[in-house]
Design an enzyme around this catalytic site. Sequence first.
Site, mmCIF file in Angstrom:
data_model
loop_
_atom_site.group_PDB
_atom_site.id
_atom_site.type_symbol
_atom_site.label_atom_id
_atom_site.label_comp_id
_atom_site.label_asym_id
_atom_site.label_seq_id
_atom_site.Cartn_x
_atom_site.Cartn_y
_atom_site.Cartn_z
ATOM 1 N N SER A 124 31.453 47.297 -21.880
ATOM 2 C CA SER A 124 30.606 48.486 -21.785
ATOM 3 C C SER A 124 29.528 48.271 -20.740
ATOM 4 O O SER A 124 29.068 47.137 -20.541
ATOM 5 C CB SER A 124 29.953 48.720 -23.148
ATOM 6 O OG SER A 124 28.911 49.659 -23.042
ATOM 7 N N TYR A 148 25.019 45.432 -30.734
ATOM 8 C CA TYR A 148 26.300 45.933 -30.213
ATOM 9 C C TYR A 148 26.528 45.386 -28.807
ATOM 10 O O TYR A 148 27.580 44.829 -28.495
ATOM 11 C CB TYR A 148 26.299 47.470 -30.194
ATOM 12 C CG TYR A 148 27.386 48.059 -29.336
ATOM 13 C CD1 TYR A 148 28.728 47.947 -29.705
ATOM 14 C CD2 TYR A 148 27.086 48.716 -28.132
ATOM 15 C CE1 TYR A 148 29.731 48.469 -28.894
ATOM 16 C CE2 TYR A 148 28.081 49.241 -27.335
ATOM 17 C CZ TYR A 148 29.401 49.114 -27.720
ATOM 18 O OH TYR A 148 30.401 49.622 -26.922
ATOM 19 N N LYS A 152 29.341 42.538 -27.103
ATOM 20 C CA LYS A 152 30.198 42.715 -25.911
ATOM 21 C C LYS A 152 29.954 41.585 -24.916
ATOM 22 O O LYS A 152 30.889 41.033 -24.337
ATOM 23 C CB LYS A 152 29.915 44.065 -25.248
ATOM 24 C CG LYS A 152 30.322 45.272 -26.074
ATOM 25 C CD LYS A 152 31.832 45.377 -26.216
ATOM 26 C CE LYS A 152 32.267 46.567 -27.029
ATOM 27 N NZ LYS A 152 33.679 46.576 -27.379
#
Length: 345
Positions: A124, A148, A152
Site C-alpha cells: 500500500s 496496518y 505492510k
Amino acid sequence: MKILVTGGAGYIGSHTCVELLNSGYDVIIVDNFSNSHPKVLNRIETITGKPFKFYHSDILNEKEMRFIFLNEQVDAVIHFAGLKAVGESVENPISYYHNNLMSTIVLLKLMKDFNVTNFVFSSSATVYGDQQTVPLKEKLPLQATNPYGRSKLMIEEMLGDVHISNPEMSIALLRYFNPIGAHESGLIGENPNGTPNNLVPYITQVAVGKLDYLKIFGADYSTLDGTGIRDYIHVVDLALGHIKALERNSQQNGIEAYNLGTGNGSSVLEMLNTFIQVIGRDIPYKIKDRRSGDIAVSYADPSKANQLLNWKASRDVLSMCEDSWRWQSMNPNGYEQSKNIEVSK
Ligand code: NAD
Ligand code: UD1
C-alpha cells in the site's frame, strides 16, 4: 498457469480474478469471507463465463492450506487476504499483526515446500507515511504511521529477507494508491462493512440515501481548494497491474516494489463534484476538522511500473466515478439483497 488468489472474494481480489480468468489463467480462490460475501463467486462466474476453484479456508490454517497446495499445482500466488482498516488496526493491533503477518508466513512456508517462486503481494502507498515531496517514488525511505501500515512494511521487509535466502524467488510488492470504481457490469464492487471509512463509498452511500451527508475532513490544507489530494485509481486498472506483475515475475527473478497509481491527484471537492456530475443532483456535505493521521497530498510516480511492467492506468476519474455509482445504485446494500440482478448461470 494456475494462480492461487488469497482474498479473491474481496474488492480488489474479485476484480483481479475476473481479469485473470479473461486472460486465460486458471484461478484458485481462497477466502474466509471475513470481509466478503459468497455471492461474489457467482458474480465472477457470471461476468467471465469461466469456471474456477474456490476453497472456503482461512490462510492462517496451515493444515488446510497445505491440503490446497497438495491438491493443486500452484504456479504463482497473489496475496490479497488481509485486514485493511487503519482505525481498527489502532484499536486492535494484535489482530492486524496476527492476520497480515501470519497469513504471509504460512504462504511463504508452503511456497518453499512446494517450490512455488512467483509471489505478488498487496502492499500500500501507506508505507510512504507522510513525505515532504510528491510524486512518491519507490526509492523513498519508508515510514508507516499506524499498525496496518506497519504490518505492510514488516511484510515488505520479510519478503526482502526471503528473497535473499532464495534468489530464485520472484516477488512483486504492489503499492496501491487509492483504488475506487467497480467492474463496468455493476456486478462486483467495494462492499464495506458498516459505515465506510474511505471517501468514495461514503459519497456513494450519501447519494443512495444511506448516509445523511459527506463530512469533508479539512478544507484548510495547503492545496488548491484546501481539501486533501489523493491518487485515485480504477480497480480494473489495478487488477490488470497484477497480471503484468505475474508476467514479469515469470520472466525474471528478484524483488521489486511498484507504485500502482495514475500519477494524478484529485481533491475531495473535485471528487465530490465529479459524482454530482455523474449522478445529476447535489450531494450534501459539511466541512469538518481534519481527520487525525491524514496527510495533505499523496500521488504516485508510476513510471517504474510503466517501464518495467509495461503497465499504465488508462481509466480517468470520470469513469471511476461512473462505475462506482453504477455498482452502488445497482447494489444499494452491497451483496445483500441486490436489486433485480440475476446472477445464477
Ligand atoms: P477486502 O477486505 O475487500 O479483501 C480482502 C479479502 O481477504 C476479503 O475477502 C477477506 O474475507 C479475505 N481475508 C482476510 N483475511 C483472511 C484470512 N486470514 N484467510 C482467508 N481470507 C481472508 O480488501 P481489498 O480492498 O480487496 O484489499 C486487498 C488487499 O489490498 C489487502 O491486503 C489490503 O490491505 C490491500 N490494499 C487495499 C487498499 C484499498 O484501498 N482497498 C489499498 C492498499 C492496499
Ligand atoms: C486511507 C487509509 C490508507 C489506505 C487508503 C486506501 C486512513 C488514515 N488511511 O487513506 O491507509 O491505504 O485509505 O484504502 O484511513 N475523506 C473525507 N471524508 C470521508 C472520507 C475521506 O473528507 O468521509 C478525505 C480524506 O481526508 C482524504 C481523502 O478523502 O483526504 C481520501 O480519504 P480515504 O478514501 O480514506 O483514503 P486515504 O486517506 O488516502
